[in-house]
Scaffold this active site. Structure first.
Site, PDB file in Angstrom:
ATOM      1  N   GLY A  70      27.042 -63.429 -89.481  1.00 53.85           N
ATOM      2  CA  GLY A  70      27.171 -62.258 -88.616  1.00 53.85           C
ATOM      3  C   GLY A  70      26.928 -62.579 -87.155  1.00 53.85           C
ATOM      4  O   GLY A  70      27.648 -62.099 -86.266  1.00 53.85           O
ATOM      5  N   ASN A 148      21.093 -51.369 -88.841  1.00 55.63           N
ATOM      6  CA  ASN A 148      20.297 -52.117 -89.808  1.00 55.63           C
ATOM      7  C   ASN A 148      18.912 -51.531 -90.060  1.00 55.63           C
ATOM      8  O   ASN A 148      18.333 -51.728 -91.113  1.00 55.63           O
ATOM      9  CB  ASN A 148      20.168 -53.576 -89.379  1.00 55.63           C
ATOM     10  N   SER A 196      29.035 -60.504 -92.886  1.00 56.89           N
ATOM     11  CA  SER A 196      28.174 -61.606 -93.285  1.00 56.89           C
ATOM     12  C   SER A 196      27.885 -61.532 -94.783  1.00 56.89           C
ATOM     13  O   SER A 196      27.469 -60.486 -95.295  1.00 56.89           O
ATOM     14  CB  SER A 196      26.866 -61.516 -92.488  1.00 56.89           C
ATOM     15  N   HIS A 198      25.610 -62.713 -96.847  1.00 55.99           N
ATOM     16  CA  HIS A 198      24.298 -62.562 -97.498  1.00 55.99           C
ATOM     17  C   HIS A 198      23.806 -61.125 -97.542  1.00 55.99           C
ATOM     18  O   HIS A 198      22.745 -60.843 -98.106  1.00 55.99           O
ATOM     19  CB  HIS A 198      23.262 -63.490 -96.858  1.00 55.99           C
ATOM     20  N   CYS A 321       3.088 -56.094 -83.906  1.00 53.74           N
ATOM     21  CA  CYS A 321       2.094 -56.218 -82.861  1.00 53.74           C
ATOM     22  C   CYS A 321       1.904 -57.697 -82.635  1.00 53.74           C
ATOM     23  O   CYS A 321       1.440 -58.401 -83.501  1.00 53.74           O
ATOM     24  CB  CYS A 321       0.803 -55.556 -83.340  1.00 53.74           C
TER      25      CYS A 321
HETATM   26  C1  LIG Z   1      23.659 -55.359 -87.977  1.00 51.73           C
HETATM   27  C2  LIG Z   1      23.505 -56.835 -88.083  1.00 51.73           C
HETATM   28  N1  LIG Z   1      24.239 -57.632 -87.295  1.00 51.73           N
HETATM   29  C3  LIG Z   1      24.150 -58.976 -87.360  1.00 51.73           C
HETATM   30  C4  LIG Z   1      23.269 -59.594 -88.225  1.00 51.73           C
HETATM   31  C5  LIG Z   1      23.182 -61.084 -88.239  1.00 51.73           C
HETATM   32  O1  LIG Z   1      23.862 -61.628 -89.332  1.00 51.73           O
HETATM   33  P1  LIG Z   1      23.556 -63.114 -89.822  1.00 51.73           P
HETATM   34  O2  LIG Z   1      22.185 -63.076 -90.403  1.00 51.73           O
HETATM   35  O3  LIG Z   1      24.595 -63.396 -90.858  1.00 51.73           O
HETATM   36  O4  LIG Z   1      23.672 -63.996 -88.642  1.00 51.73           O
HETATM   37  C6  LIG Z   1      22.479 -58.798 -89.070  1.00 51.73           C
HETATM   38  C7  LIG Z   1      21.527 -59.428 -90.015  1.00 51.73           C
HETATM   39  O5  LIG Z   1      20.330 -59.355 -89.909  1.00 51.73           O
HETATM   40  C8  LIG Z   1      22.593 -57.388 -88.984  1.00 51.73           C
HETATM   41  O6  LIG Z   1      21.841 -56.591 -89.752  1.00 51.73           O
HETATM   42 ZN   LIG Z   2      -2.832 -56.056 -83.678  1.00 53.41          ZN
END
Ligand SMILES: Cc1ncc(COP(=O)(O)O)c(C=O)c1O
Ligand SMILES: [Zn+2]
Lengths: 388, 120
Positions: A70, A148, A196, A198, A321
């Site tokens: 991705g 995400n 992507s 995975h 944090c």
């Molecule tokens: C919305 C979004 N874009 C891009 C990525 C990045 O993809 P990749 O882990 O295949 O580089 C992620 C994965 O965490 C994602 O959730």
């Molecule tokens: Zn803390």
């Protein structure tokens, strides 16, 4: 066995997918660039995968380019269009994944102008805002399909129409959406789409960029003549075969999975919102089926996440944090959450392996940990207020 | 990223609670990361004989509060006042570098509670 509720971070590789990949590692292992039978066999596998990816998103095989995932697809789409245009304006949003945001920041430093659109309280972009942000020199609109963190799905069809009407290229980071919700690039009017493997039970480190035929884009990786000279590097054929198998399988089970995951998500949400002062983040309906994001007032998400981890339940937080400052999720902040709400947000993402029992266990444990952390927290006073 | 001892204190923190009529009370909030702590002490014969607290914060903040109150219990006011965040981190067997600041909360809250006791 533990309970995995972090499928948006990554998924396991489906056994059927893995079997296809294993064969490709040990038997059809040739270099797709080789002229002999080994090379031809490998090329056959990659060709089939290209067709599988194209089928899944309503594209033609010649429009699919394999990448390392991705992040690379996002980089390529945005930098590639920018390099071709050499200057201009890009419209994106404040809630994109870092792969898009940081790429835009980079281009901004190189002299491109960028508009980072706000989102509504549910985390969705308003199509009107996209149209209003257009300038004479706008070269690209890059807006994620689904977020995400909160799973909110953007009004893709409307944005696609606006892009088409004004003749501006439309890229979408669909990494979270592909394999989970139906996508048809031509019906929506998408010119570039990142995906992507995975995130839908395929391997890590492999993805694709859909580039609509005729799109003005440059390559960003130089070298051999792979992928029609657009993306150099020996093809990761086992990974690509895995991507193809995974996307086919995901398309096959999509309707059933959607219904199942949405029902489990509702069950989890209903159970957790029984707790006082719990705020449900994201859109109630227009969202990825397996996503549940909730802020529990008065607790620190990392503390809840670690307690759940000690119980064998894996979830994630958008905030951490660290080194002298908390960086509460920028996505939740863009949605108008307070810093406290953002710090208290936990994301559960349900996937194919989860059962009703998993959800009930997770809900029960989460409730007791939240109560325990609240008893420890000087910030929480239950005034019997209703949930918001 | 956290060691066993830290996780143990995080899982079952000691001395949690509030106190009626404490001899000393301290409340601190870290403007840096939003962590907040309230500390209550009982003092007899210049010694800390009871200690309670509430903490809002990450795992490091909670574990530090728990062990710091264990350490302070039974100490004289002077001994307790001399405790620093590095003593707390050491007693925990270490914290990740970027989480060290979270232990300052317990040190500050204890100092505030002692200051309040002394002002009475
Ligand atoms: C919305 C979004 N874009 C891009 C990525 C990045 O993809 P990749 O882990 O295949 O580089 C992620 C994965 O965490 C994602 O959730
Ligand atoms: Zn803390």
């Amino acid at each position: 066995m533990g309970i995995y509720l972090d499928h948006s971070a990554t998924t396991y590789v489906d056994k059927k997918v893995l079997a296809k990949m294993t064969q490709c590692y040990s038997e059809t292992f040739g270099n797709t660039s080789s002229q002999h039978s080994y090379g031809r066999d490998a090329e056959k596998g990659v060709g089939a995968a290209r067709a599988q990816v194209a089928d899944a998103i309503g594209a033609s095989p010649g429009e699919i380019y394999f990448t390392s995932g991705g992040t690379e697809s996002d980089n390529w789409a945005i930098k590639g269009v920018a390099k071709f245009a050499r200057k201009g304006h890009i419209i994106t949003t404040g809630i994109e994944h870092r792969a898009v945001l940081d790429t835009c920041k980079y281009l901004e430093a190189k002299g491109f102008s960028i508009t980072y659109l706000p989102v509504d309280a549910f985390g969705a972009v308003r199509a009107d805002d996209v149209e209003k942000a257009l300038q004479d020199d706008t070269i690209l609109i890059s807006i994620m399909f689904a977020n995400n963190e909160v799973g909110t799905i953007n009004p893709m069809a409307q944005i696609g129409q606006i892009a088409k009407k004004h003749g501006v290229l439309f890229h979408t980071d669909a990494v979270q959406a592909v394999g989970h919700v139906p996508i048809d690039v031509s019906a929506i009017g998408i010119d570039l789409l990142s995906l992507s493997a995975h995130k839908f039970y395929g391997p890590k480190g492999v993805g694709a960029l859909y580039i609509k035929n005729g799109t003005n884009i440059e390559k960003i990786i130089h070298g051999g003549s792979h992928e029609k000279g657009m993306r150099a590097g020996t093809l990761n054929s086992p990974g690509i075969v895995g991507l193809g198998a995974a996307i086919s399988l995901a398309t096959e089970v999509m309707d059933n999975e959607f219904v199942k995951e949405a029902a489990l998500a509702k069950r989890l949400k209903d159970a957790l919102l029984q707790l006082p002062k719990a705020k449900y983040n994201g859109h109630p309906d227009d969202r990825l089926p397996g996503n549940v994001n909730i802020s529990f007032d008065g607790i620190e998400a990392e503390a809840l996440m670690l307690h759940l981890d000690l119980e064998g339940i894996a979830v994630s937080t958008g905030s951490a944090c660290s080194s002298g400052s908390t960086n509460p999720s920028y996505v939740l902040k863009e949605m108008g959450c307070t810093i406290e709400q953002a710090r208290a947000a936990v994301r559960f993402t349900i996937g194919r392996c989860n059962t009703t029992k998993d959800i009930d266990t997770a809900a029960k444990k989460t409730k007791s940990i939240v109560e325990k952390l609240r008893a420890l927290s000087p910030l929480f006073a239950d005034k019997g207020e209703k949930n918001v | 990223m956290y060691n066993e001892k830290v996780l143990q204190h995080f899982k079952d923190p000691h001395n949690v609670g509030t106190m009626e009529n404490p001899d000393g009370y301290g409340e601190v909030g870290s403007s840096e990361c939003g962590d907040t702590m309230k500390m209550y002490i009982k003092v007899d014969d210049n010694k800390i004989t009871d200690i309670k607290y509430q903490t809002y914060g990450c795992c490091a903040a909670i574990a530090s509060s728990s062990i710091a109150t264990d350490m302070a219990l039974g100490k004289t006011i002077e001994e307790a006042q001399a405790m620093s965040k590095m003593d707390i981190v050491q007693e925990l067997g270490g914290l990740p570098e970027k989480k060290i600041h979270c232990s300052l909360l317990a040190e500050d809250a204890l100092k505030e509670a002692i200051k309040d006791y002394k002002s009475k």
